[in-house]
Motif scaffolding. Structure first.
Motif, PDB file in Angstrom:
ATOM      1  N   PRO A  77       3.316  -4.712  -6.593  1.00  0.00           N
ATOM      2  CA  PRO A  77       4.261  -4.498  -5.496  1.00  0.00           C
ATOM      3  C   PRO A  77       5.208  -3.318  -5.688  1.00  0.00           C
ATOM      4  O   PRO A  77       5.602  -2.678  -4.714  1.00  0.00           O
ATOM      5  N   ASP A  78       5.570  -3.028  -6.933  1.00  0.00           N
ATOM      6  CA  ASP A  78       6.441  -1.881  -7.223  1.00  0.00           C
ATOM      7  C   ASP A  78       5.648  -0.772  -7.909  1.00  0.00           C
ATOM      8  O   ASP A  78       6.175  -0.035  -8.751  1.00  0.00           O
ATOM      9  N   GLY A  79       4.393  -0.658  -7.516  1.00  0.00           N
ATOM     10  CA  GLY A  79       3.484   0.221  -8.231  1.00  0.00           C
ATOM     11  C   GLY A  79       3.880   1.684  -8.261  1.00  0.00           C
ATOM     12  O   GLY A  79       3.748   2.336  -9.298  1.00  0.00           O
ATOM     13  N   ARG A  80       4.335   2.222  -7.147  1.00  0.00           N
ATOM     14  CA  ARG A  80       4.660   3.653  -7.106  1.00  0.00           C
ATOM     15  C   ARG A  80       5.723   3.996  -8.142  1.00  0.00           C
ATOM     16  O   ARG A  80       5.643   5.030  -8.806  1.00  0.00           O
ATOM     17  N   ALA A  81       6.719   3.137  -8.276  1.00  0.00           N
ATOM     18  CA  ALA A  81       7.783   3.390  -9.247  1.00  0.00           C
ATOM     19  C   ALA A  81       7.260   3.321 -10.681  1.00  0.00           C
ATOM     20  O   ALA A  81       7.830   3.941 -11.586  1.00  0.00           O
ATOM     21  N   GLU A  82       6.178   2.583 -10.854  1.00  0.00           N
ATOM     22  CA  GLU A  82       5.593   2.412 -12.180  1.00  0.00           C
ATOM     23  C   GLU A  82       4.395   3.324 -12.417  1.00  0.00           C
ATOM     24  O   GLU A  82       3.755   3.254 -13.464  1.00  0.00           O
ATOM     25  N   GLY A  83       4.077   4.162 -11.416  1.00  0.00           N
ATOM     26  CA  GLY A  83       2.916   5.034 -11.537  1.00  0.00           C
ATOM     27  C   GLY A  83       1.610   4.293 -11.422  1.00  0.00           C
ATOM     28  O   GLY A  83       0.591   4.721 -11.976  1.00  0.00           O
ATOM     29  N   ARG A  84       1.604   3.171 -10.671  1.00  0.00           N
ATOM     30  CA  ARG A  84       0.391   2.378 -10.484  1.00  0.00           C
ATOM     31  C   ARG A  84       0.205   2.122  -8.999  1.00  0.00           C
ATOM     32  O   ARG A  84       1.165   1.920  -8.256  1.00  0.00           O
ATOM     33  N   PHE A  85      -1.048   2.110  -8.575  1.00  0.00           N
ATOM     34  CA  PHE A  85      -1.329   1.894  -7.164  1.00  0.00           C
ATOM     35  C   PHE A  85      -1.434   0.411  -6.854  1.00  0.00           C
ATOM     36  O   PHE A  85      -2.109  -0.340  -7.570  1.00  0.00           O
ATOM     37  N   ASP A  86      -0.774  -0.015  -5.789  1.00  0.00           N
ATOM     38  CA  ASP A  86      -0.838  -1.398  -5.344  1.00  0.00           C
ATOM     39  C   ASP A  86      -2.036  -1.567  -4.429  1.00  0.00           C
ATOM     40  O   ASP A  86      -2.041  -1.104  -3.291  1.00  0.00           O
ATOM     41  N   ALA A  87      -3.065  -2.247  -4.925  1.00  0.00           N
ATOM     42  CA  ALA A  87      -4.302  -2.404  -4.156  1.00  0.00           C
ATOM     43  C   ALA A  87      -4.109  -3.237  -2.895  1.00  0.00           C
ATOM     44  O   ALA A  87      -4.992  -3.252  -2.031  1.00  0.00           O
ATOM     45  N   THR A  88      -2.974  -3.911  -2.768  1.00  0.00           N
ATOM     46  CA  THR A  88      -2.689  -4.623  -1.527  1.00  0.00           C
ATOM     47  C   THR A  88      -2.750  -3.673  -0.339  1.00  0.00           C
ATOM     48  O   THR A  88      -3.240  -4.038   0.736  1.00  0.00           O
ATOM     49  N   LEU A  89      -2.272  -2.452  -0.529  1.00  0.00           N
ATOM     50  CA  LEU A  89      -2.268  -1.462   0.546  1.00  0.00           C
ATOM     51  C   LEU A  89      -3.684  -1.114   0.978  1.00  0.00           C
ATOM     52  O   LEU A  89      -3.920  -0.809   2.152  1.00  0.00           O
ATOM     53  N   GLY A 106      -1.580   2.734  18.097  1.00  0.00           N
ATOM     54  CA  GLY A 106      -0.698   1.887  17.306  1.00  0.00           C
ATOM     55  C   GLY A 106      -0.909   1.942  15.812  1.00  0.00           C
ATOM     56  O   GLY A 106      -0.621   0.962  15.112  1.00  0.00           O
ATOM     57  N   TRP A 107      -1.397   3.062  15.305  1.00  0.00           N
ATOM     58  CA  TRP A 107      -1.537   3.189  13.855  1.00  0.00           C
ATOM     59  C   TRP A 107      -0.165   3.232  13.196  1.00  0.00           C
ATOM     60  O   TRP A 107       0.795   3.748  13.762  1.00  0.00           O
ATOM     61  N   PRO A 108      -0.029   2.690  11.993  1.00  0.00           N
ATOM     62  CA  PRO A 108       1.275   2.741  11.316  1.00  0.00           C
ATOM     63  C   PRO A 108       1.699   4.169  11.000  1.00  0.00           C
ATOM     64  O   PRO A 108       0.852   5.027  10.726  1.00  0.00           O
ATOM     65  N   THR A 109       2.973   4.389  11.036  1.00  0.00           N
ATOM     66  CA  THR A 109       3.540   5.697  10.697  1.00  0.00           C
ATOM     67  C   THR A 109       4.419   5.626   9.453  1.00  0.00           C
ATOM     68  O   THR A 109       4.856   6.663   8.947  1.00  0.00           O
ATOM     69  N   VAL A 110       4.687   4.414   8.992  1.00  0.00           N
ATOM     70  CA  VAL A 110       5.508   4.192   7.800  1.00  0.00           C
ATOM     71  C   VAL A 110       4.707   3.332   6.827  1.00  0.00           C
ATOM     72  O   VAL A 110       4.110   2.324   7.226  1.00  0.00           O
ATOM     73  N   LEU A 111       4.682   3.705   5.576  1.00  0.00           N
ATOM     74  CA  LEU A 111       3.924   2.968   4.567  1.00  0.00           C
ATOM     75  C   LEU A 111       4.538   1.587   4.346  1.00  0.00           C
ATOM     76  O   LEU A 111       5.739   1.468   4.097  1.00  0.00           O
ATOM     77  N   PRO A 112       3.746   0.512   4.429  1.00  0.00           N
ATOM     78  CA  PRO A 112       4.265  -0.830   4.125  1.00  0.00           C
ATOM     79  C   PRO A 112       4.816  -0.909   2.707  1.00  0.00           C
ATOM     80  O   PRO A 112       4.254  -0.326   1.774  1.00  0.00           O
ATOM     81  N   ASP A 113       5.920  -1.635   2.566  1.00  0.00           N
ATOM     82  CA  ASP A 113       6.514  -1.825   1.241  1.00  0.00           C
ATOM     83  C   ASP A 113       6.634  -3.294   0.850  1.00  0.00           C
ATOM     84  O   ASP A 113       7.225  -3.630  -0.179  1.00  0.00           O
ATOM     85  N   GLY A 114       6.065  -4.177   1.689  1.00  0.00           N
ATOM     86  CA  GLY A 114       6.131  -5.598   1.376  1.00  0.00           C
ATOM     87  C   GLY A 114       7.457  -6.244   1.690  1.00  0.00           C
ATOM     88  O   GLY A 114       7.726  -7.368   1.258  1.00  0.00           O
ATOM     89  N   ASP A 115       8.278  -5.561   2.475  1.00  0.00           N
ATOM     90  CA  ASP A 115       9.586  -6.099   2.863  1.00  0.00           C
ATOM     91  C   ASP A 115       9.670  -6.090   4.387  1.00  0.00           C
ATOM     92  O   ASP A 115      10.335  -5.258   4.988  1.00  0.00           O
ATOM     93  N   TYR A 116       8.967  -7.024   4.998  1.00  0.00           N
ATOM     94  CA  TYR A 116       8.863  -7.084   6.458  1.00  0.00           C
ATOM     95  C   TYR A 116      10.085  -7.762   7.060  1.00  0.00           C
ATOM     96  O   TYR A 116      10.476  -8.856   6.631  1.00  0.00           O
TER      97      TYR A 116
END
Length: 288
Positions: free
Chosen positions: A137-149, A268-278
């Motif tokens: 979930p905090d992958g970008r900050a850790e240099g890891r990709f969150d496969a949820t995306l 209706g494509w997303p324009t903002v990357l999901p961050d898991g905080d809906y």
């Protein structure tokens, strides 16, 4: 991991209820039975004892998956479908396609558990798996990709957009998306070539990924790159053997065909990357 028609264990692949030839998702005759997330269909639910509904789309999980991971997946799904987070889907028709076809995100602990539930769960071409061991979930900050995306987006594009707009986003030869992919791969390859042309910027070599699967992966790479998910230190080095346009600007400049498709506001494509905080709704995990 790819959607179920991509890289999956051989045992699980044999349990699929529909084929992976790229045509079933666009054929109304192959719409699978919608499986109730409330556990009424015991045979189909099997070991998937936890669930969350997101605009009617089911997120199911095994008992071993922690609730916070299930909710992370659910919130990412909600953000993809309701990117402005006003509580309503940005493209209701896409969501209607997903619910009508029984779109389901299946969250499991790891690959071993995914294999273990094969035969116990009625997997269909409208189901997509996601493993906890690839969720960060905090992958970008850790240099890891969150496969949820990735895996959640596969569900949205494969079951939703491809079926609602088959001539535009269909995972078949001749759709506008597939035509764009053919350019990105340096030619129309119905099977994986031994070597992609030097000018190609999308070069996926996995032999288990057929033409339809290649389209699924292509729009994932393009959209997440436009949204900024692939733009952090070290990421390009990790993915360049498959995808070279890891930033918004690179996609906009080099892949004009797909860029025009996924930035057209009418779809209706997303324009903002999901961050898991809906912000649109508070979800709760239900036990079945």
């Amino acid at each position: 991991m790819l959607r179920l028609c991509g890289i999956v264990p051989a045992l699980l692949l044999s349990a699929l209820a529909t084929g992976c030839d790229g045509g079933s998702s666009q054929d109304d005759d192959d719409v699978p039975e919608v499986l109730s997330p409330d556990g009424e269909n015991e045979d189909a639910s099997g070991p998937l004892t936890k669930s969350v509904l997101v605009f009617g789309v089911a997120v199911r999980a095994t008992a071993g998956v922690a609730d916070d991971r299930i909710l992370h997946a659910a919130q990412v799904l909600a953000e993809y479908l309701d990117n402005d987070e006003d509580g309503n889907p940005d493209n209701p028709a896409v969501v209607e396609q997903m619910t009508a076809r029984g779109a389901t995100l299946v969250v499991v602990v790891d690959e071993e558990e995914l294999e273990s539930i094969a035969g116990l769960v009625e997997f269909t071409d409208a189901w997509q798996d996601l493993r906890v061991d690839e969720m960060f979930p905090d992958g970008r900050a850790e240099g890891r990709f969150d496969a949820t995306l990735e895996e959640v987006l596969h569900l949205v594009t494969h079951v939703g957009y491809a079926n609602e707009y088959p001539t535009l986003f269909g995972e078949v030869v001749g759709s506008l998306l597939a035509d764009a992919m053919d350019v990105a791969r340096g030619g129309r390859f119905l099977s994986v070539p031994e070597q992609y042309p030097e000018e190609a910027w999308y070069t996926y070599y996995d032999l288990t990924c057929d033409y339809a699967c290649q389209v699924t992966e292509y729009i994932y790479w393009a959209l997440t790159s436009v949204l900024g998910a692939q733009d952090y230190p070290g990421r390009l080095e990790e993915i360049r053997d498959e995808w070279r346009l890891n930033t918004h600007e690179l996609v906009r400049e080099a892949d004009t065909r797909v860029y025009s498709l996924i930035t057209d506001p009418q779809y209706g494509w997303p324009t903002v990357l999901p961050d898991g905080d809906y912000a649109g709704e508070t979800f709760a995990v239900e036990q079945t």
